[in-house]
Motif scaffolding. Structure first.
Motif, PDB file in Angstrom:
ATOM      1  N   CYS A   1       0.830  -1.197   0.000  1.00 24.47           N
ATOM      2  CA  CYS A   1       0.000   0.000   0.000  1.00 24.47           C
ATOM      3  C   CYS A   1       0.867   1.251   0.000  1.00 24.47           C
ATOM      4  O   CYS A   1       1.541   1.548   0.997  1.00 24.47           O
ATOM      5  CB  CYS A   1      -0.938   0.019   1.195  1.00 24.47           C
ATOM      6  SG  CYS A   1      -2.059   1.447   1.159  1.00 24.47           S
ATOM      7  N   VAL A   2       0.848   1.973  -1.106  1.00 23.50           N
ATOM      8  CA  VAL A   2       1.634   3.207  -1.217  1.00 23.50           C
ATOM      9  C   VAL A   2       1.095   4.260  -0.252  1.00 23.50           C
ATOM     10  O   VAL A   2       1.854   5.052   0.317  1.00 23.50           O
ATOM     11  CB  VAL A   2       1.607   3.730  -2.666  1.00 23.50           C
ATOM     12  CG1 VAL A   2       2.424   5.005  -2.795  1.00 23.50           C
ATOM     13  CG2 VAL A   2       2.146   2.667  -3.618  1.00 23.50           C
TER      14      VAL A   2
ATOM     15  N   THR B   1       3.678   5.870   2.544  1.00 27.17           N
ATOM     16  CA  THR B   1       4.131   7.253   2.400  1.00 27.17           C
ATOM     17  C   THR B   1       3.368   8.257   3.249  1.00 27.17           C
ATOM     18  O   THR B   1       3.875   9.346   3.524  1.00 27.17           O
ATOM     19  CB  THR B   1       4.030   7.694   0.923  1.00 27.17           C
ATOM     20  OG1 THR B   1       2.667   7.593   0.490  1.00 27.17           O
ATOM     21  CG2 THR B   1       4.912   6.824   0.041  1.00 27.17           C
ATOM     22  N   LEU B   2       2.149   7.906   3.672  1.00 29.53           N
ATOM     23  CA  LEU B   2       1.328   8.868   4.401  1.00 29.53           C
ATOM     24  C   LEU B   2       1.032   8.438   5.832  1.00 29.53           C
ATOM     25  O   LEU B   2       0.215   9.061   6.502  1.00 29.53           O
ATOM     26  CB  LEU B   2      -0.001   9.085   3.655  1.00 29.53           C
ATOM     27  CG  LEU B   2       0.098   9.617   2.218  1.00 29.53           C
ATOM     28  CD1 LEU B   2      -1.290   9.846   1.640  1.00 29.53           C
ATOM     29  CD2 LEU B   2       0.914  10.902   2.160  1.00 29.53           C
ATOM     30  N   SER B   3       1.665   7.371   6.308  1.00 30.36           N
ATOM     31  CA  SER B   3       1.440   6.932   7.682  1.00 30.36           C
ATOM     32  C   SER B   3       2.671   6.193   8.186  1.00 30.36           C
ATOM     33  O   SER B   3       3.618   5.968   7.438  1.00 30.36           O
ATOM     34  CB  SER B   3       0.215   6.011   7.767  1.00 30.36           C
ATOM     35  OG  SER B   3       0.564   4.663   7.471  1.00 30.36           O
ATOM     36  N   HIS B   4       2.637   5.815   9.443  1.00 33.18           N
ATOM     37  CA  HIS B   4       3.675   4.968  10.026  1.00 33.18           C
ATOM     38  C   HIS B   4       3.155   3.555  10.280  1.00 33.18           C
ATOM     39  O   HIS B   4       3.828   2.750  10.910  1.00 33.18           O
ATOM     40  CB  HIS B   4       4.176   5.560  11.352  1.00 33.18           C
ATOM     41  CG  HIS B   4       4.962   6.815  11.189  1.00 33.18           C
ATOM     42  ND1 HIS B   4       6.073   6.896  10.388  1.00 33.18           N
ATOM     43  CD2 HIS B   4       4.794   8.049  11.731  1.00 33.18           C
ATOM     44  CE1 HIS B   4       6.571   8.117  10.442  1.00 33.18           C
ATOM     45  NE2 HIS B   4       5.807   8.835  11.238  1.00 33.18           N
ATOM     46  N   GLY B   5       1.957   3.247   9.791  1.00 35.35           N
ATOM     47  CA  GLY B   5       1.346   1.958  10.082  1.00 35.35           C
ATOM     48  C   GLY B   5       1.831   0.863   9.155  1.00 35.35           C
ATOM     49  O   GLY B   5       2.138   1.101   7.986  1.00 35.35           O
ATOM     50  N   ARG B   6       1.873  -0.350   9.686  1.00 31.21           N
ATOM     51  CA  ARG B   6       2.334  -1.492   8.891  1.00 31.21           C
ATOM     52  C   ARG B   6       1.205  -2.120   8.090  1.00 31.21           C
ATOM     53  O   ARG B   6       1.441  -2.782   7.092  1.00 31.21           O
ATOM     54  CB  ARG B   6       3.002  -2.551   9.755  1.00 31.21           C
ATOM     55  CG  ARG B   6       2.135  -3.180  10.811  1.00 31.21           C
ATOM     56  CD  ARG B   6       2.780  -4.431  11.385  1.00 31.21           C
ATOM     57  NE  ARG B   6       2.901  -5.477  10.372  1.00 31.21           N
ATOM     58  CZ  ARG B   6       2.984  -6.773  10.666  1.00 31.21           C
ATOM     59  NH1 ARG B   6       2.973  -7.156  11.912  1.00 31.21           N
ATOM     60  NH2 ARG B   6       3.093  -7.663   9.713  1.00 31.21           N
TER      61      ARG B   6
ATOM     62  N   ARG C   1      -5.872   4.746   7.792  1.00 28.08           N
ATOM     63  CA  ARG C   1      -6.675   4.838   6.575  1.00 28.08           C
ATOM     64  C   ARG C   1      -6.481   6.163   5.812  1.00 28.08           C
ATOM     65  O   ARG C   1      -7.444   6.897   5.549  1.00 28.08           O
ATOM     66  CB  ARG C   1      -8.151   4.657   6.904  1.00 28.08           C
ATOM     67  CG  ARG C   1      -8.511   3.375   7.646  1.00 28.08           C
ATOM     68  CD  ARG C   1      -8.240   2.149   6.786  1.00 28.08           C
ATOM     69  NE  ARG C   1      -8.592   0.924   7.468  1.00 28.08           N
ATOM     70  CZ  ARG C   1      -9.771   0.297   7.329  1.00 28.08           C
ATOM     71  NH1 ARG C   1     -10.684   0.813   6.530  1.00 28.08           N
ATOM     72  NH2 ARG C   1     -10.025  -0.816   7.982  1.00 28.08           N
ATOM     73  N   PRO C   2      -5.265   6.516   5.434  1.00 27.63           N
ATOM     74  CA  PRO C   2      -5.080   7.740   4.634  1.00 27.63           C
ATOM     75  C   PRO C   2      -5.774   7.667   3.279  1.00 27.63           C
ATOM     76  O   PRO C   2      -6.056   8.703   2.672  1.00 27.63           O
ATOM     77  CB  PRO C   2      -3.556   7.828   4.474  1.00 27.63           C
ATOM     78  CG  PRO C   2      -3.063   6.429   4.672  1.00 27.63           C
ATOM     79  CD  PRO C   2      -3.990   5.824   5.684  1.00 27.63           C
ATOM     80  N   CYS C   3      -6.077   6.448   2.798  1.00 28.67           N
ATOM     81  CA  CYS C   3      -6.764   6.301   1.508  1.00 28.67           C
ATOM     82  C   CYS C   3      -8.163   6.891   1.538  1.00 28.67           C
ATOM     83  O   CYS C   3      -8.738   7.189   0.479  1.00 28.67           O
ATOM     84  CB  CYS C   3      -6.814   4.826   1.112  1.00 28.67           C
ATOM     85  SG  CYS C   3      -7.645   3.766   2.333  1.00 28.67           S
TER      86      CYS C   3
ATOM     87  N   LEU D   1      -3.897   9.553  -4.324  1.00 31.47           N
ATOM     88  CA  LEU D   1      -2.493   9.483  -4.725  1.00 31.47           C
ATOM     89  C   LEU D   1      -2.368   9.166  -6.210  1.00 31.47           C
ATOM     90  O   LEU D   1      -3.192   8.457  -6.788  1.00 31.47           O
ATOM     91  CB  LEU D   1      -1.759   8.384  -3.949  1.00 31.47           C
ATOM     92  CG  LEU D   1      -1.552   8.551  -2.453  1.00 31.47           C
ATOM     93  CD1 LEU D   1      -0.596   7.472  -1.953  1.00 31.47           C
ATOM     94  CD2 LEU D   1      -1.035   9.914  -2.107  1.00 31.47           C
ATOM     95  N   SER D   2      -1.286   9.684  -6.770  1.00 30.85           N
ATOM     96  CA  SER D   2      -0.840   9.292  -8.103  1.00 30.85           C
ATOM     97  C   SER D   2       0.667   9.196  -8.069  1.00 30.85           C
ATOM     98  O   SER D   2       1.326   9.797  -7.205  1.00 30.85           O
ATOM     99  CB  SER D   2      -1.280  10.314  -9.161  1.00 30.85           C
ATOM    100  OG  SER D   2      -2.681  10.380  -9.262  1.00 30.85           O
ATOM    101  N   LEU D   3       1.215   8.426  -8.999  1.00 27.72           N
ATOM    102  CA  LEU D   3       2.657   8.310  -9.143  1.00 27.72           C
ATOM    103  C   LEU D   3       3.059   8.955 -10.463  1.00 27.72           C
ATOM    104  O   LEU D   3       2.549   8.578 -11.523  1.00 27.72           O
ATOM    105  CB  LEU D   3       3.087   6.843  -9.114  1.00 27.72           C
ATOM    106  CG  LEU D   3       2.771   6.074  -7.834  1.00 27.72           C
ATOM    107  CD1 LEU D   3       3.202   4.616  -7.975  1.00 27.72           C
ATOM    108  CD2 LEU D   3       3.451   6.707  -6.630  1.00 27.72           C
ATOM    109  N   ARG D   4       3.976   9.927 -10.385  1.00 26.25           N
ATOM    110  CA  ARG D   4       4.423  10.612 -11.583  1.00 26.25           C
ATOM    111  C   ARG D   4       5.709   9.960 -12.075  1.00 26.25           C
ATOM    112  O   ARG D   4       6.692   9.842 -11.342  1.00 26.25           O
ATOM    113  CB  ARG D   4       4.666  12.093 -11.321  1.00 26.25           C
ATOM    114  CG  ARG D   4       5.052  12.878 -12.594  1.00 26.25           C
ATOM    115  CD  ARG D   4       5.474  14.303 -12.295  1.00 26.25           C
ATOM    116  NE  ARG D   4       4.381  15.072 -11.714  1.00 26.25           N
ATOM    117  CZ  ARG D   4       4.423  15.646 -10.515  1.00 26.25           C
ATOM    118  NH1 ARG D   4       5.512  15.523  -9.774  1.00 26.25           N
ATOM    119  NH2 ARG D   4       3.401  16.333 -10.068  1.00 26.25           N
ATOM    120  N   ASP D   5       5.698   9.525 -13.339  1.00 25.51           N
ATOM    121  CA  ASP D   5       6.881   8.862 -13.885  1.00 25.51           C
ATOM    122  C   ASP D   5       7.841   9.879 -14.506  1.00 25.51           C
ATOM    123  O   ASP D   5       7.617  11.100 -14.444  1.00 25.51           O
ATOM    124  CB  ASP D   5       6.479   7.774 -14.879  1.00 25.51           C
ATOM    125  CG  ASP D   5       5.803   8.323 -16.133  1.00 25.51           C
ATOM    126  OD1 ASP D   5       5.936   9.525 -16.429  1.00 25.51           O
ATOM    127  OD2 ASP D   5       5.130   7.539 -16.834  1.00 25.51           O
TER     128      ASP D   5
END
Length: 876
Positions: free
Chosen positions: A747-748, A752-757, A764-766, A771-775
């Protein structure tokens, strides 16, 4: 002593195969130059010399598994049949396959052929395992995403053999479900041409804004797997095989991995595990190749440790940070807090404990503490200084000339050649990357020649006075040979031959492939004599015959006549009629309420709902039904043991149809009992079932699927070739969509948006962000979460097959899907309107694409359905 699992080793070339055999591998897996294997870029092996290759493996007491684990296109089916006939005759022990067609044709060519379902087949549940069993598979290669607990549950729910990846590179996407190479580079991972898009740098875009992550840029590049701490539980579960990844790596990597796991598995099985030896073996594996080791998913998801994010390539063992540079000496300090945070087995993150997620610094495998690799730098070892630019092919580094231990670190002395000291700076991370002694050891291993004494041999001796001495040998694999003396047995003046004498003369097997496991003399008369020379002659005769038999491999019945049409014909007989549309039908697949409203407004009769998190799905079903639409519900993309409830939730909503995206869902709805008067929903197979040829397609229709969606790996020529053998009205083509490139357990959002495993601790940052990933081209690829917290990365650019629609309609195809991801109601309306006009024949394909280009900054591409190459050639 518990049953010891097989150690299965990779071989991308002959030296790697020899290294694996010399190191004690029980089985080898490898591919052919002729193609159809998922490591097309490895050196691989020739079909012309396959018999010699297999003889080498069999004489070493190992089994040989051939990887034919890619999808097969229609024109290739006769080529595949020919290869299968030849490999069966050559004595391959088992095939590892992705495409059901290969399994079905293989069993027709050679009924005794053992078939294993590759991890590329995405068999992730007991229901999916039943599908594999129906293909004749006796083993499934478990997806890397399953935890030890989930593997245990799978083992309890099926009697099929389980093979588990235990070491090596991890794929970011679920195997068989990665379309990045196809979408972005025109070279399919499902065809053995992975472009490793997961190892590229990406920028994180949160709610439209770029988030600064410092030097963490490789957001989809996982660490490597070192599953040593899972071995005890996997042995307890009863898995049959522990598999080492690495057909594109060299003999040193293979040797260190096989030797390390051989020692560890033997020790654990015997209750004598040696963690001291394990630490040394882990260090050797680390220096041979490592991007950093982790437990992978064996302990469940841990989104903070799987991806380190600062480099995508071999780094070796982390040593510390540069404290000072003094001439040709570099002072290296251990981490000021005692060592960097360990997310796995001593192969450390570059982060310190203070940067690590709170409350998670020990092994998540219950009862198993991490085992740190035992490494001290020595002269001759290679070192690299990490300046935060891993893409630089000429990072500062070189061999150590001198090493001095200090109270808080090391002094590393360099000579010439050596690093450019002007590029070495305080604060840089220091990695030990190589050890020449490992290369030397591998060379010595290869120089030893073929392993001896690896094949178990049982001897039975019988005879009476006046008759010959008869010796029968039974070697592993069921090979039997019998030799009789030319001189008759005579009464002895003394005590005669006893078991000790026979063992001494008959079991002198040095220099051969065999070792004696049992000597049965119960059928031998007492007080008998035979010259020693005769005993030796019997042994030599028996060994020669058995060596030849063992080299040939298992006895097989191979059909010489063509079977392909016979297979197709038998499947067609099982295909029953299914209702089809009278005219071309536009099938919109929606993921939001806004998109559903656009579908309703467009006046379409049917909608497919892919509510990936299942939240609000019931409301969407009710809204669609109120508008008079037939409702199809899409299942999740993959389903692990214990997640069968997802399908039950869909069934409870009583949809008109189900879009099955994995084998388990297909089997669930095919096998599900229905109450009297209750009708089974229509069952449609989606693109993720990877249907690329008529044999697979007819098999699935014969099982009871109503329709199938062509796989995204097909181009126009390959699709047309399939339709020559299939009822076109039973197939759907996705004509407009953002191709789902990655489907990943990682889970990206959480990383990237939490410290949870995992979902229990991520917050639940989702639910709050997009989010998007820029290439590297500036394209932003949406990342969407499903109900299992899995991420799907969708391609930024929509893809269109509008140009093919007229010809497909002429061929009888009636189902044309348009898929949405994050389109607004207005954007969805424009796309739907364009394709409605196209199907009605009122606008051209070119005009359709122009109108459907809703993301003007990216546009619409021809995508995967374009004509790539009209000339068929065997993949090489």
């Amino acid at each position: 002593m518990r049953r010891r699992p097989e150690i299965l080793a990779p071989a991308g070339d002959l030296d790697s195969m020899k290294a694996a055999l010399a190191s004690g591998a029980d089985a080898i897996y490898f591919g052919l130059d002729e193609g159809f294997n998922a490591r097309a870029r490895a050196e691989n092996f020739s079909l012309a010399t396959l018999s010699e290759t297999l003889a080498l493996v069999h004489r070493a007491g190992a089994r040989a598994f051939l990887t034919m684990n890619t999808l097969v296109f229609e024109p290739e089916l006769p080529v595949v049949e020919d290869i299968l006939r030849r490999v069966a005759a050559a004595g391959v022990d088992a095939l590892i396959v992705q495409d059901p067609a290969i399994a079905l044709v293989a069993r027709a060519v050679c009924p005794q052929m053992e078939v294993h379902a590759s991890t590329q087949m995405t068999i992730s549940s007991a229901e999916g395992a039943r599908f594999a069993r129906g293909l004749g598979a006796t083993r499934i290669v478990v997806p890397r995403e399953l935890s030890v607990a989930e593997i245990g549950r799978l083992a309890a729910e099926t009697d099929i053999e389980l093979e588990v990846f235990i070491h090596g590179a991890l794929c970011m996407s679920w195997s068989g479900q990665c379309l990045t190479s196809e979408a972005w580079g025109g070279r399919s991972a499902n065809r053995g041409q992975c472009a490793q898009s997961c190892r590229l740098p990406y920028d994180l875009v949160v709610d439209g804004q770029t988030k600064d992550l410092g030097d963490v840029r490789y957001l989809l590049s996982p660490k490597d797997l070192a599953g040593v701490m899972a071995v005890p539980k996997l042995i307890e579960i009863g898995v049959h095989s522990l598999k080492i990844e690495g057909r594109q790596k060299g003999p040193q990597y293979v040797a260190t991995a096989v030797q390390g796991y051989r020692r560890w598995v033997d020790g654990v099985s015997a209750g004598k595990a040696d963690t001291g030896a394990l630490r040394k073996d882990l260090a050797d594996m680390t220096l041979s190749y490592s991007r950093g080791f982790s437990h992978g998913f064996f302990a469940g998801s841990d989104h903070q440790t799987l991806v380190e994010g600062r480099f995508p390539k071999h780094r070796g063992a982390y040593l510390g940070v540069v404290e000072a540079v003094q001439g040709r000496d570099v002072l290296v300090a251990e981490d000021p807090e005692g060592r960097p945070w360990t997310g796995g087995l001593g192969q450390d993150d570059a982060r310190t404990k203070s940067e690590a997620p709170q409350g998670k610094v020990s092994s998540p495998l219950e009862g198993d503490a991490p085992v740190a690799a035992e490494l001290s730098p020595r002269p001759g070892m290679g070192v690299v200084f990490d300046d935060g630019h891993p893409e630089d092919k000429h990072e500062a580094g070189g061999p150590l000339f001198r090493v001095e231990r200090t109270s808080h670190g090391w002094v590393l002395g360099f000579g010439n050649p050596g690093p450019d000291m002007g590029r070495v700076a305080r604060g840089q991370r220091v990695w030990v990357t190589s050890d020449p002694s490992l290369a030397k050891h591998t060379e010595e291993l290869l120089a030893q020649g073929e392993p001896e004494g690896r094949v178990p041999l049982a001897l039975t001796v019988s005879g009476t006075a006046g008759g010959p001495l008869v010796v029968t040998g039974t070697a592993r694999g069921g090979h039997v040979a019998t030799a009789s003396s030319t001189v008759p047995l005579a009464q002895s003046r003394g005590g005669g031959m006893d078991a000790a004498l026979l063992k001494d003369k008959l079991a002198a097997l040095g220099g051969t492939s065999f070792h004696l496991t049992e000597l049965d003399t119960t059928a031998l008369g007492s007080g008998l004599h035979l010259p020693v020379s005769e005993l030796k002659a019997l042994r030599r005769s028996l060994v020669a015959e058995l060596t030849e038999a063992v080299s040939r491999g298992p006895a097989r019945t191979v059909r010489e006549t063509a079977v392909l049409e016979e297979v197709r014909a038998s499947q067609r007989e099982r295909v029953v009629a299914s209702p089809v549309a009278d005219s071309a039908l536009l099938l919109p697949l929606c993921r939001t309420d806004e998109q559903l409203e656009a579908v309703i407004a467009a006046g379409l009769p049917e909608v497919e709902l892919d509510w990936m998190e299942l939240v609000g799905l019931q409301r969407a079903v009710e809204r669609a039904r109120a508008a008079g639409l037939r409702v199809t519900i899409a299942t999740v993309r993959v389903q692990k043991p214990g997640e069968e409830g997802y399908d039950a939730r869909i069934a409870k909503l009583k949809p008109d149809a189900v879009l099955a995206r994995h084998w388990g869902a297909m089997m669930h709805f095919l096998e599900r009992p229905f109450a009297p008067g209750e009708s089974r929903p229509a069952l449609h197979g989606d693109f993720s079932l990877n249907v690329t040829n008529s044999v697979t397609a007819l098999h699935l229709l014969g099982l009871g699927l109503d329709t199938l969606t062509f796989a995204h790996d097909l181009d126009a020529v390959q699709l047309g070739a399939m339709l020559e053998h299939l009822p076109a009205e039973r197939f759907a083509v996705t004509v407009h969509h953002h191709i789902s490139t990655f489907h990943t357990e990682h889970c990206v959002y959480s990383h990237t948006l939490s410290h949870g495993r995992d979902f229990k601790s991520c917050g639940r940052p989702c639910e709050k962000h997009r989010l998007s990933l820029r290439d590297h081209k500036g394209l932003e690829h949406p990342v969407v979460v499903d109900v299992g917290c899995r991420n799907t990365v969708f391609n930024a650019q929509a893809q269109s097959a509008a140009s093919l629609v007229p010809s497909l309609m002429a061929r009888g195809v009636k189902r044309f899907r348009v898929e949405f991801v994050r389109e607004s109601r207005e954007e969805a309306t424009r796309v739907l309107g364009a394709y409605q006009e196209l199907l009605a024949g009122r606008i051209s394909p070119a005009e359709t694409v122009r109108r459907a280009a809703v993301h003007e900054q990216f546009g619409v591409t021809k995508g995967t359905m374009k004509v790539l190459n009209p000339t068929f050639t065997v993949q090489r």
